[in-house]
Design a protein around this motif. Structure first.
Motif, PDB file in Angstrom:
ATOM      1  N   ARG A 197     -64.191  52.501  47.117  1.00  0.00           N
ATOM      2  CA  ARG A 197     -64.513  51.603  47.672  1.00  0.00           C
ATOM      3  C   ARG A 197     -65.990  51.627  48.088  1.00  0.00           C
ATOM      4  O   ARG A 197     -66.611  52.021  48.418  1.00  0.00           O
ATOM      5  CB  ARG A 197     -63.838  50.749  48.765  1.00  0.00           C
ATOM      6  CG  ARG A 197     -63.134  49.272  47.449  1.00  0.00           C
ATOM      7  CD  ARG A 197     -62.096  48.742  49.034  1.00  0.00           C
ATOM      8  NE  ARG A 197     -63.050  48.082  49.615  1.00  0.00           N
ATOM      9  CZ  ARG A 197     -61.811  47.516  50.621  1.00  0.00           C
ATOM     10  NH1 ARG A 197     -61.139  47.800  50.954  1.00  0.00           N
ATOM     11  NH2 ARG A 197     -62.698  46.678  51.816  1.00  0.00           N
TER      12      ARG A 197
ATOM     13  N   MET B 171     -68.287  53.825  46.357  1.00  0.00           N
ATOM     14  CA  MET B 171     -69.111  52.555  45.345  1.00  0.00           C
ATOM     15  C   MET B 171     -70.626  52.545  46.250  1.00  0.00           C
ATOM     16  O   MET B 171     -71.095  52.163  45.806  1.00  0.00           O
ATOM     17  CB  MET B 171     -68.378  51.522  44.885  1.00  0.00           C
ATOM     18  CG  MET B 171     -69.159  50.956  43.856  1.00  0.00           C
ATOM     19  SD  MET B 171     -69.421  51.403  42.500  1.00  0.00           S
ATOM     20  CE  MET B 171     -70.650  50.731  42.083  1.00  0.00           C
TER      21      MET B 171
ATOM     22  N   PHE C  83     -61.813  46.695  35.742  1.00  0.00           N
ATOM     23  CA  PHE C  83     -62.842  45.180  36.029  1.00  0.00           C
ATOM     24  C   PHE C  83     -63.845  45.599  34.644  1.00  0.00           C
ATOM     25  O   PHE C  83     -64.516  44.676  34.421  1.00  0.00           O
ATOM     26  CB  PHE C  83     -63.768  45.880  37.310  1.00  0.00           C
ATOM     27  CG  PHE C  83     -65.081  45.363  37.646  1.00  0.00           C
ATOM     28  CD1 PHE C  83     -65.584  43.376  37.843  1.00  0.00           C
ATOM     29  CD2 PHE C  83     -66.320  46.071  37.118  1.00  0.00           C
ATOM     30  CE1 PHE C  83     -66.856  43.252  37.800  1.00  0.00           C
ATOM     31  CE2 PHE C  83     -67.495  45.688  37.875  1.00  0.00           C
ATOM     32  CZ  PHE C  83     -67.916  44.041  38.161  1.00  0.00           C
TER      33      PHE C  83
ATOM     34  N   PHE D 277     -70.835  40.589  31.830  1.00  0.00           N
ATOM     35  CA  PHE D 277     -72.312  39.762  33.339  1.00  0.00           C
ATOM     36  C   PHE D 277     -72.980  41.397  32.280  1.00  0.00           C
ATOM     37  O   PHE D 277     -73.885  42.293  32.790  1.00  0.00           O
ATOM     38  CB  PHE D 277     -71.878  40.271  34.307  1.00  0.00           C
ATOM     39  CG  PHE D 277     -71.590  41.771  34.782  1.00  0.00           C
ATOM     40  CD1 PHE D 277     -71.049  43.159  34.086  1.00  0.00           C
ATOM     41  CD2 PHE D 277     -71.555  41.769  36.658  1.00  0.00           C
ATOM     42  CE1 PHE D 277     -70.822  44.386  34.019  1.00  0.00           C
ATOM     43  CE2 PHE D 277     -71.418  43.492  36.389  1.00  0.00           C
ATOM     44  CZ  PHE D 277     -71.277  44.489  35.692  1.00  0.00           C
TER      45      PHE D 277
ATOM     46  N   VAL E  96     -80.794  43.169  37.584  1.00  0.00           N
ATOM     47  CA  VAL E  96     -78.972  43.929  38.427  1.00  0.00           C
ATOM     48  C   VAL E  96     -79.008  43.294  39.457  1.00  0.00           C
ATOM     49  O   VAL E  96     -77.492  42.835  39.323  1.00  0.00           O
ATOM     50  CB  VAL E  96     -79.636  45.726  38.710  1.00  0.00           C
ATOM     51  CG1 VAL E  96     -79.954  45.614  39.549  1.00  0.00           C
ATOM     52  CG2 VAL E  96     -78.204  45.869  38.620  1.00  0.00           C
TER      53      VAL E  96
ATOM     54  N   ALA F 153     -76.934  40.447  38.062  1.00  0.00           N
ATOM     55  CA  ALA F 153     -75.173  40.886  37.480  1.00  0.00           C
ATOM     56  C   ALA F 153     -74.706  40.962  38.940  1.00  0.00           C
ATOM     57  O   ALA F 153     -73.463  40.407  38.760  1.00  0.00           O
ATOM     58  CB  ALA F 153     -75.376  42.201  37.150  1.00  0.00           C
TER      59      ALA F 153
ATOM     60  N   MET G  59     -71.114  38.275  40.106  1.00  0.00           N
ATOM     61  CA  MET G  59     -70.264  39.325  40.824  1.00  0.00           C
ATOM     62  C   MET G  59     -69.189  37.566  42.335  1.00  0.00           C
ATOM     63  O   MET G  59     -68.339  37.023  42.524  1.00  0.00           O
ATOM     64  CB  MET G  59     -70.321  40.548  40.915  1.00  0.00           C
ATOM     65  CG  MET G  59     -69.395  41.385  40.006  1.00  0.00           C
ATOM     66  SD  MET G  59     -70.511  42.881  40.446  1.00  0.00           S
ATOM     67  CE  MET G  59     -69.329  43.764  41.537  1.00  0.00           C
TER      68      MET G  59
ATOM     69  N   GLU H 124     -79.624  47.640  54.092  1.00  0.00           N
ATOM     70  CA  GLU H 124     -78.366  48.053  53.860  1.00  0.00           C
ATOM     71  C   GLU H 124     -77.736  46.984  55.047  1.00  0.00           C
ATOM     72  O   GLU H 124     -76.045  47.052  53.911  1.00  0.00           O
ATOM     73  CB  GLU H 124     -77.701  49.688  54.563  1.00  0.00           C
ATOM     74  CG  GLU H 124     -79.337  50.644  53.591  1.00  0.00           C
ATOM     75  CD  GLU H 124     -78.599  51.248  52.594  1.00  0.00           C
ATOM     76  OE1 GLU H 124     -77.777  50.835  52.512  1.00  0.00           O
ATOM     77  OE2 GLU H 124     -78.997  52.093  51.567  1.00  0.00           O
TER      78      GLU H 124
ATOM     79  N   ILE I 117     -63.225  41.582  43.607  1.00  0.00           N
ATOM     80  CA  ILE I 117     -64.655  41.975  42.809  1.00  0.00           C
ATOM     81  C   ILE I 117     -65.002  41.328  42.375  1.00  0.00           C
ATOM     82  O   ILE I 117     -66.581  40.954  42.253  1.00  0.00           O
ATOM     83  CB  ILE I 117     -64.205  43.580  41.947  1.00  0.00           C
ATOM     84  CG1 ILE I 117     -64.585  44.101  41.421  1.00  0.00           C
ATOM     85  CG2 ILE I 117     -62.845  43.061  40.999  1.00  0.00           C
ATOM     86  CD1 ILE I 117     -64.734  45.764  40.954  1.00  0.00           C
TER      87      ILE I 117
HETATM   88  C1  HEM Z   1     -77.758  47.956  45.836  1.00  0.00           C
HETATM   89  C2  HEM Z   1     -77.111  47.245  46.296  1.00  0.00           C
HETATM   90  C3  HEM Z   1     -76.266  47.373  47.081  1.00  0.00           C
HETATM   91  C4  HEM Z   1     -75.760  47.812  47.910  1.00  0.00           C
HETATM   92  C5  HEM Z   1     -76.169  48.658  49.032  1.00  0.00           C
HETATM   93  C6  HEM Z   1     -74.261  47.878  47.832  1.00  0.00           C
HETATM   94  C7  HEM Z   1     -72.826  47.545  48.461  1.00  0.00           C
HETATM   95  C8  HEM Z   1     -71.782  47.644  48.372  1.00  0.00           C
HETATM   96  C9  HEM Z   1     -70.680  48.347  49.038  1.00  0.00           C
HETATM   97  C10 HEM Z   1     -70.686  48.292  50.560  1.00  0.00           C
HETATM   98  C11 HEM Z   1     -68.867  47.482  48.293  1.00  0.00           C
HETATM   99  C12 HEM Z   1     -68.308  47.951  48.764  1.00  0.00           C
HETATM  100  C13 HEM Z   1     -68.042  46.933  49.376  1.00  0.00           C
HETATM  101  C14 HEM Z   1     -65.927  46.906  50.091  1.00  0.00           C
HETATM  102  O1  HEM Z   1     -65.364  47.424  49.381  1.00  0.00           O
HETATM  103  O2  HEM Z   1     -65.684  46.535  50.631  1.00  0.00           O
HETATM  104  C15 HEM Z   1     -69.951  47.823  47.494  1.00  0.00           C
HETATM  105  C16 HEM Z   1     -68.712  47.356  46.386  1.00  0.00           C
HETATM  106  C17 HEM Z   1     -68.877  47.114  44.842  1.00  0.00           C
HETATM  107  N1  HEM Z   1     -70.638  46.972  44.887  1.00  0.00           N
HETATM  108 FE1  HEM Z   1     -72.226  46.676  45.211  1.00  0.00          FE
HETATM  109  N2  HEM Z   1     -73.799  46.734  46.940  1.00  0.00           N
HETATM  110  C18 HEM Z   1     -75.128  47.280  45.651  1.00  0.00           C
HETATM  111  C19 HEM Z   1     -75.078  46.432  44.562  1.00  0.00           C
HETATM  112  C20 HEM Z   1     -74.539  46.405  43.643  1.00  0.00           C
HETATM  113  C21 HEM Z   1     -75.063  45.593  42.491  1.00  0.00           C
HETATM  114  C22 HEM Z   1     -76.314  45.306  41.452  1.00  0.00           C
HETATM  115  C23 HEM Z   1     -73.369  46.499  41.571  1.00  0.00           C
HETATM  116  C24 HEM Z   1     -73.434  45.601  39.981  1.00  0.00           C
HETATM  117  C25 HEM Z   1     -73.908  45.142  39.070  1.00  0.00           C
HETATM  118  C26 HEM Z   1     -72.411  46.110  42.259  1.00  0.00           C
HETATM  119  C27 HEM Z   1     -71.294  46.439  42.242  1.00  0.00           C
HETATM  120  C28 HEM Z   1     -70.146  46.324  43.204  1.00  0.00           C
HETATM  121  C29 HEM Z   1     -68.795  46.906  42.259  1.00  0.00           C
HETATM  122  C30 HEM Z   1     -68.459  47.359  41.270  1.00  0.00           C
HETATM  123  C31 HEM Z   1     -68.027  47.306  43.888  1.00  0.00           C
HETATM  124  C32 HEM Z   1     -66.646  47.571  44.278  1.00  0.00           C
HETATM  125  C33 HEM Z   1     -65.533  46.592  44.473  1.00  0.00           C
HETATM  126  C34 HEM Z   1     -65.329  45.524  45.499  1.00  0.00           C
HETATM  127  O3  HEM Z   1     -65.692  46.513  46.257  1.00  0.00           O
HETATM  128  O4  HEM Z   1     -65.881  44.430  45.719  1.00  0.00           O
HETATM  129  N3  HEM Z   1     -73.268  46.248  43.593  1.00  0.00           N
HETATM  130  N4  HEM Z   1     -71.274  46.886  47.004  1.00  0.00           N
END
Ligand code: HEM
Ligand code: HDD
Ligand code: HEM
Lengths: 448, 340
Positions: A8, A11, A83, A91, A142, A145, A149, A369, A383
């Motif tokens: 996490r 990512m 996933f 997606f 994007v 997408a 989720m 952010e 997720i």
């Molecule tokens: C660019 C801007 C984005 C930021 C700053 C961001 C930030 C984050 C953060 C902070 C997490 C961790 C959440 C946690 O585990 O507590 C996360 C998880 C995730 N994000 Fe994003 N996100 C963004 C956009 C996206 C986009 C556009 C996608 C997919 C199309 C995406 C897919 C995911 C996935 C697959 C996870 C991991 C699974 C989860 O923790 O739910 N994110 N993201």
């Protein structure tokens, strides 16, 4: 650190890094095109210098955005293979269209960067505009997408099977519009204020004041309008998740118990154990109004969800407060800017005025952010909201924490180098001004 | 519609190997260039690949997107078992892309250039090596979906003679492509002579590495000799490639830019084609005997259809503008503009 947590974090770090460069890549082309347009109209060489100075910076940001984006497209599988196994085909539509948008962006950028004095001026200008439009398009795609989720659509989930997949319906899920709108504005706000702040600082140093003022004004015209629209769009988002993801709204507001006429909580520290918020300001009925447009409406609280479905309240709440607080501060700065352009021209040169904008440099990006933290952490533990849990999606490979360390190391070094290059680039501006009158000058230093 | 997607997949891999390969090769050449020539080669590289660099690496992204949208089982399985080499390749991609741009856009030319150059050349080598290795691991038959121990699940699938030899072969091919490509850009006779020698060196290296690949395959029970014996089509293709290679060797100093590039491109295309024909329709070969093919691993129903339309639609926009980009910068290049 356990592997799920490491994944996490990896990512989050990768996305948090990419988004900065993505926003700059989406927005700077519009600033450049504006300045370029001014040059073609007024023939003032300063505008040409500005366009070129910006375009060199953009090349550096662009490549960093491109490599970090490439990393992401692998990371989705490296970290969350289970996933992607199901989600990929559903997606995937925005990603397949995004490929085209990236390609066009890359091609147009080739034309733009290498095309000075090679093509007709307006064709050259147009390629710059294409860079911006395709960048925006890829950003919106994007985000669609990501919205999926949050708001899964376009398939039937029966006995753990994903059936009747419809990628088009998945792309146009319920959340895509509100998220895409909010994100697009956020890109303009964060980049606009960051660019304006840097140029305000250069004006304070008294170097090339006219040049930096042009840059400052262009950046703030875009950033300011977007900042003023941002709360409106944020309200649309909030009303939307009140219906779609009530657990996320409850976490954002640290709203523990379902009730009517719920107050809006500003600031404060959530005390999750005792289900209350300390040190907060409460505005009676305001949350009911903001979420449902009625001061008496019922707002669902965390008590309606089993404990294991609660998002982390502390992080979500604080991130939300940061976003909204900074959003309001930026609205204030924008109003000040437009007011002084309209009534108080002398302020535009005042040191206190410029200092305010220097202080505003990082605020947009911090809000951005924070906003993503709200969206992503607020979706946990899912997720795919309501369908697949994050813990069930993580890769089985052990030792993810090592790749996390490596990535953090790489991103920190990249950030340092990019900052270093940017400072050199800004310092070199007077140089380019001196050479400006030479039309044959090579815009790109090559070490031959 | 599945066939449209398969064709696009093959096409993107091919273009990535050709264009991206020439691109990596430029860095590999730099690595084997004596100090006094380095600056010239660097300038030449920048002039040739600068405008299309960004577009080249898009083919990799298209490949990945096609895999995860169209063949999610493949993407997912490879991501798990080849996690480590994929990470290493990513580090190469990051290092290369950033170092290439940083060294040319740094406003001040100082010792930092040394750092950029080092990162650029090393990652130009690392990236194609792991690319080839991953490709080989996917068809090498050593992936064991049921493995429970760390080494068996995450290391042995790719750390073996066959995969490593294909990695080396890929590096040689990239160097070969770039050398031949750069011959056409040489500014003067000395430079040209130098590049022709390099091209021949890399032709030798490619042939040698190719031999090693077959040897390694034999030792590791990877059924590759079928490529040389038995299948009339692959034998034919490889024969043509050999002829092209020989013609290229002889004609390189005299041949026009277009001919030598076409021949080099043909050689590499032929090698990939022979591989593709030999393995079709398998994409991932596992030790359990249940292979993933483009048919059984394809997403079912609408996703393939919409993906195909998105790709077709995209190419209507992309191909003409990409062609125009390359054309514009080729056309206007003239010897007078060659500094160096
Ligand atoms: C660019 C801007 C984005 C930021 C700053 C961001 C930030 C984050 C953060 C902070 C997490 C961790 C959440 C946690 O585990 O507590 C996360 C998880 C995730 N994000 Fe994003 N996100 C963004 C956009 C996206 C986009 C556009 C996608 C997919 C199309 C995406 C897919 C995911 C996935 C697959 C996870 C991991 C699974 C989860 O923790 O739910 N994110 N993201
Ligand atoms: C410059 C950055 C910025 C600023 C000033 C604001 N936001 Fe924001 N906000 C974002 C940048 C952002 C974002 C781009 O980071 C997010 C994450 C996902 C998204 O679509 O936008 C976001 C998400 C987000 C969400 C969650 C949407 C979802 O999960 O679907 C809500 C409810 C708000 N915002 C509300 C607001 C309000 C009421 C603001 C009042 C000033 C505000 N935002 C200012
Ligand atoms: C909200 C989140 C995101 C936004 C707004 C966004 C937007 C963008 C933009 C505008 C660019 C162009 C780069 C530039 O101009 O500097 C870019 C690059 C890229 N992004 Fe993202 N992105 C996001 C998240 C992601 C995710 C989750 C992935 C992977 C699945 C991804 C994959 C890529 C790739 C592969 C590139 C490189 C394209 C190129 O070479 O031009 N992005 N992104």
């Amino acid at each position: 650190m356990e592997d799920l947590l490491a994944a996490r974090w990896q990512m989050a770090v990768s996305l948090g890094f990419h988004i900065i460069f993505a926003c700059i890549g989406m927005v700077m082309p519009f600033f450049m095109a504006t300045s370029h347009y001014q040059y073609l109209k007024t023939k003032k060489p300063l505008y040409k210098d500005l366009t070129k100075a910006w375009s060199k910076g953009v090349a550096i940001f662009f490549v960093t955005g491109a490599v970090s984006g490439t990393v992401l497209s692998f990371e989705l599988g490296l970290l969350w293979p289970k996933f992607m196994l199901h989600a990929g085909p559903i997606f995937g539509m925005p990603f397949s269209l995004e490929g085209t948008a990236f390609f066009i962006e890359a091609i147009a950028l080739g034309f733009f960067l290498y095309g000075w004095d090679r093509f007709s001026p307006w064709f050259h200008w147009f390629t710059g505009v294409v860079v911006g439009i395709s960048g925006l398009a890829s950003g919106i795609l994007v985000v669609a997408a990501n919205a999926w989720m949050n708001s899964p659509a376009g398939f039937d989930f029966v006995d753990g099977q994903y059936l009747n997949v419809d990628p088009i319906a998945a792309m146009f899920n319920d959340a895509w519009f509100s998220q895409a709108l909010h994100m697009t504005l956020a890109a303009f706000v964060s980049t606009g204020f960051a660019v304006a702040g840097i140029h305000a600082y250069m004006m304070l140093k008294g170097k090339n004041v006219e040049f930096h003022r042009m840059a400052f004004v262009i950046a703030l015209l875009f950033g300011g309008v977007a900042a003023i629209l941002q709360p409106i769009s944020g309200d649309i988002s909030a009303k939307d998740i009140a219906v779609r993801q009530p657990a996320k709204l409850a976490a954002m507001e640290a709203h523990f118990e379902t009730g009517k006429s719920v107050p809006l909580i500003i600031g404060g520290l959530p005390d999750v154990k005792n289900k209350k918020v300390d040190y907060a300001i409460e505005i009676p009925g305001a949350l009911s109004f903001l979420a449902h447009g009625d001061f008496d409406a019922e707002v669902i609280g965390l008590d309606q969800f089993p404990e294991e479905d609660h998002p982390p309240v502390m992080v979500t709440h604080i991130a939300f407060q940061i976003m909204v607080g900074l959003g309001m501060a930026l609205v204030g700065l924008s109003l000040l800017f437009f007011f002084s352009r309209w009534k108080k021209k002398e302020w535009l040169d005042a040191r206190w005025f410029l200092w305010l904008f220097v202080l505003g440099t990082p605020l947009g990006f911090i809000a951005l952010e924070a906003g993503w933290t709200v969206t992503e952490v607020g979706r946990q533990p899912w997720i795919i909201y309501g369908v697949l849990r994050t813990e069930d999606a993580v890769s089985p490979i052990p030792g993810i924490v090592y790749s996390l360390f490596l990535f953090v190391g790489i991103y920190v070094s990249l950030a340092v180098v990019v900052t270093f290059l940017l400072i050199r680039q800004i310092k070199a501006v007077p140089d380019s001004l001196r050479k400006a009158s030479d039309p044959k000058e090579n815009p790109f230093p090559s070490n031959s | 519609m599945l066939y449209v997607v398969i064709v696009f997949l093959a096409f993107s891999i091919l273009l990535y190997v050709l264009l991206g390969g020439a691109d990596f090769g430029a860095g590999i050449i730099e690595l084997v260039t004596p100090e006094r020539m380095k600056n010239k080669i660097r300038a030449r590289t920048y002039e040739t690949i600068g405008p299309i660099w960004e577009a080249n690496h898009m083919w990799l992204i298209i490949t990945i997107v096609i895999l995860f949208v169209g063949f999610p089982a493949v993407y997912s399985l490879l991501s798990i078992h080849l996690h480590i080499p994929l990470l290493l390749m990513l580090f190469g991609i990051i290092g290369r892309g950033t170092a290439f741009v940083f060294r040319h856009y740094d406003a001040v030319q100082d010792e930092m250039q040394r750092v950029y150059n080092l990162i650029f050349t090393v990652s130009s080598f690392v990236t194609p090596f792991f690319l080839g290795l991953i490709f080989a691991a996917s068809i090498g038959g050593k992936i064991d979906p049921g493995a429970v121990d760390f080494l068996g699940a995450y290391v042995w699938p790719w750390l073996n003679g066959f995969s490593v030899s294909v990695g080396v072969f890929t590096v040689a091919i990239c160097g070969f492509l770039a050398a031949v490509f750069l011959v056409g850009e040489a500014g003067n006779e000395a430079e040209k002579r130098f590049l022709v020698t390099r091209s021949r060196l890399f032709i030798l290296a490619t042939v040698l590495a190719g031999g090693v690949v077959f040897l390694a395959a034999e030792l590791q029970d990877v059924p590759l000799v079928g490529l040389l014996l038995g299948e009339i089509v692959t034998v034919g293709i490889l024969l043509l490639a050999t002829v092209a290679m020989i013609v290229l060797w002889i004609q390189l100093p005299k041949a026009g830019r277009l001919l030598s590039r076409a021949l080099a491109g043909f050689v590499v295309t032929a090698v990939l084609l022979a591989f593709g024909y030999h393995y079709f329709p398998d994409i991932v070969i596992t030790s359990a005997g249940e292979n993933l093919t483009v048919f059984n691993a394809a997403a079912v129903g609408k996703p393939i259809e919409t993906l195909a339309w998105a790709l077709l639609l995209g190419s209507i926009f992309i191909l003409p503008s990409l062609g125009y980009l390359i054309y514009s910068f080729q056309k206007e290049k003239n010897p007078a503009s060659h500094r160096g």
